[in-house]
Scaffold this active site. Structure first.
Site, PDB file in Angstrom:
ATOM      1  N   ASP A  43      55.466  17.899   9.209  1.00 57.16           N
ATOM      2  CA  ASP A  43      54.144  18.471   9.463  1.00 57.16           C
ATOM      3  C   ASP A  43      54.161  19.262  10.765  1.00 57.16           C
ATOM      4  O   ASP A  43      54.965  18.973  11.665  1.00 57.16           O
ATOM      5  CB  ASP A  43      53.094  17.365   9.539  1.00 57.16           C
ATOM      6  CG  ASP A  43      52.829  16.717   8.185  1.00 57.16           C
ATOM      7  OD1 ASP A  43      52.966  17.410   7.160  1.00 57.16           O
ATOM      8  OD2 ASP A  43      52.490  15.521   8.154  1.00 57.16           O
ATOM      9  N   TYR A  71      62.296   7.584  12.005  1.00 58.52           N
ATOM     10  CA  TYR A  71      61.236   8.231  12.776  1.00 58.52           C
ATOM     11  C   TYR A  71      60.832   7.366  13.961  1.00 58.52           C
ATOM     12  O   TYR A  71      60.853   6.126  13.878  1.00 58.52           O
ATOM     13  CB  TYR A  71      59.981   8.432  11.909  1.00 58.52           C
ATOM     14  CG  TYR A  71      60.158   9.316  10.711  1.00 58.52           C
ATOM     15  CD1 TYR A  71      59.860  10.679  10.770  1.00 58.52           C
ATOM     16  CD2 TYR A  71      60.606   8.784   9.501  1.00 58.52           C
ATOM     17  CE1 TYR A  71      60.010  11.489   9.655  1.00 58.52           C
ATOM     18  CE2 TYR A  71      60.759   9.599   8.382  1.00 58.52           C
ATOM     19  CZ  TYR A  71      60.455  10.949   8.474  1.00 58.52           C
ATOM     20  OH  TYR A  71      60.607  11.748   7.362  1.00 58.52           O
ATOM     21  N   ASP A  85      46.182  11.957  10.778  1.00 59.80           N
ATOM     22  CA  ASP A  85      47.000  12.448  11.884  1.00 59.80           C
ATOM     23  C   ASP A  85      46.095  13.174  12.873  1.00 59.80           C
ATOM     24  O   ASP A  85      44.872  13.232  12.666  1.00 59.80           O
ATOM     25  CB  ASP A  85      48.129  13.347  11.357  1.00 59.80           C
ATOM     26  CG  ASP A  85      47.626  14.614  10.659  1.00 59.80           C
ATOM     27  OD1 ASP A  85      46.518  15.094  10.983  1.00 59.80           O
ATOM     28  OD2 ASP A  85      48.349  15.151   9.801  1.00 59.80           O
ATOM     29  N   ARG A 181      52.256   8.870   7.856  1.00 66.87           N
ATOM     30  CA  ARG A 181      50.790   8.911   8.032  1.00 66.87           C
ATOM     31  C   ARG A 181      50.109   7.830   7.217  1.00 66.87           C
ATOM     32  O   ARG A 181      49.139   7.202   7.665  1.00 66.87           O
ATOM     33  CB  ARG A 181      50.241  10.278   7.602  1.00 66.87           C
ATOM     34  CG  ARG A 181      50.490  11.404   8.564  1.00 66.87           C
ATOM     35  CD  ARG A 181      49.782  12.647   8.090  1.00 66.87           C
ATOM     36  NE  ARG A 181      50.408  13.248   6.933  1.00 66.87           N
ATOM     37  CZ  ARG A 181      49.764  13.928   5.977  1.00 66.87           C
ATOM     38  NH1 ARG A 181      48.442  14.037   6.026  1.00 66.87           N
ATOM     39  NH2 ARG A 181      50.403  14.467   4.980  1.00 66.87           N
TER      40      ARG A 181
END
Length: 240
Positions: A43, A71, A85, A181
């Site tokens: 993103d 991540y 987000d 997310r």
């Protein structure tokens, strides 16, 4: 005649640009007609490892997409957003209105344990998942109601790195199709205080590490050719 460029380029994507923008930068640095793609979108707000595929290596997209990814993420508890987000306004959650820390570290540890392994996950409404040929996010932006079906995804690691209400820092390793997310959203729901993702950085895809990536600013015709990982070596590393 020089052979056509072929291989993988590891790029450390900065915040504020799309994955398509990175691909465009690489494409402009290569001879006309060379195919360029990427293996796994980040993103715009997210940073970290983006694997750009060049030439015949664009055929490796599926195997790279299937590789495990790691991540580093920051989750803000006590609030939600429409997009899960920081790309949309924050909404304070009623469950966190009393002030102080309403959940505690031990409750977070127990809740996180429920999101490790094979789990059912509903993708975010603002996602590229297609409904009748159109992306869910496009339908939502047009004011349409969307109902996304849960998907089976795999979370190998969900580790707490730091916690100070309302910010939770975690490391997550997961399989294909997992939305970080959605993990932030679902963890907040499980704790009864809401939650959304504020920061996301991808550090690993398969055997590839972000430490070996070049920056977006460094991309030019010379650096791209120097940094390309040849197809044979890329295949071996991806499987690690």
């Amino acid at each position: 005649m020089d052979p056509a460029p072929d291989g993988l380029l590891l790029v450390d994507k900065p915040p504020g640009v799309s994955s398509a923008h990175v691909v465009g930068r690489v494409k402009r640095a290569l001879p006309a007609g060379v195919r360029v793609g990427h293996a796994g979108t980040l993103d715009p707000f997210a940073t970290g490892l983006l694997i750009v595929l060049v030439g015949r290596s664009t055929r490796r997209c599926e195997s790279l997409m299937a590789a495990a990814k790691t991540y580093l993420a920051t989750i803000k508890l006590g609030a939600t957003t429409a997009t899960d987000d920081p790309e949309s306004p924050e909404i304070l959650h009623p469950g966190a209105a009393s002030g102080g820390d309403p959940v505690g570290l031990e409750a977070i540890r127990q809740a996180i344990g429920e999101f490790v392994g094979e789990i059912e996950q509903v993708p975010p409404k603002y996602s590229a998942v297609k409904i009748a040929g159109r992306r869910a996010c496009d339908r939502v932006r047009r004011g349409q109601q969307v109902q996304l079906q849960p998907r089976r995804v795999r979370v190998d690691q969900f580790e707490i790195l730091d916690y100070s209400w309302p910010l939770l820092r975690v490391r997550i390793t997961c399989g294909r199709g997992t939305y970080i997310r959605a993990l932030a959203r679902d963890l907040g729901q499980r704790l009864g205080v809401g939650g959304y993702l504020t920061e996301l950085r991808r550090t690993r895809i398969g055997g590839f590490q972000v430490d070996s990536a070049i920056t977006l600013e460094a991309i030019n015709p010379q650096t791209v050719l120097q940094a390309l990982i040849p197809g044979d070596g890329a295949a071996a590393t991806a499987a690690q």
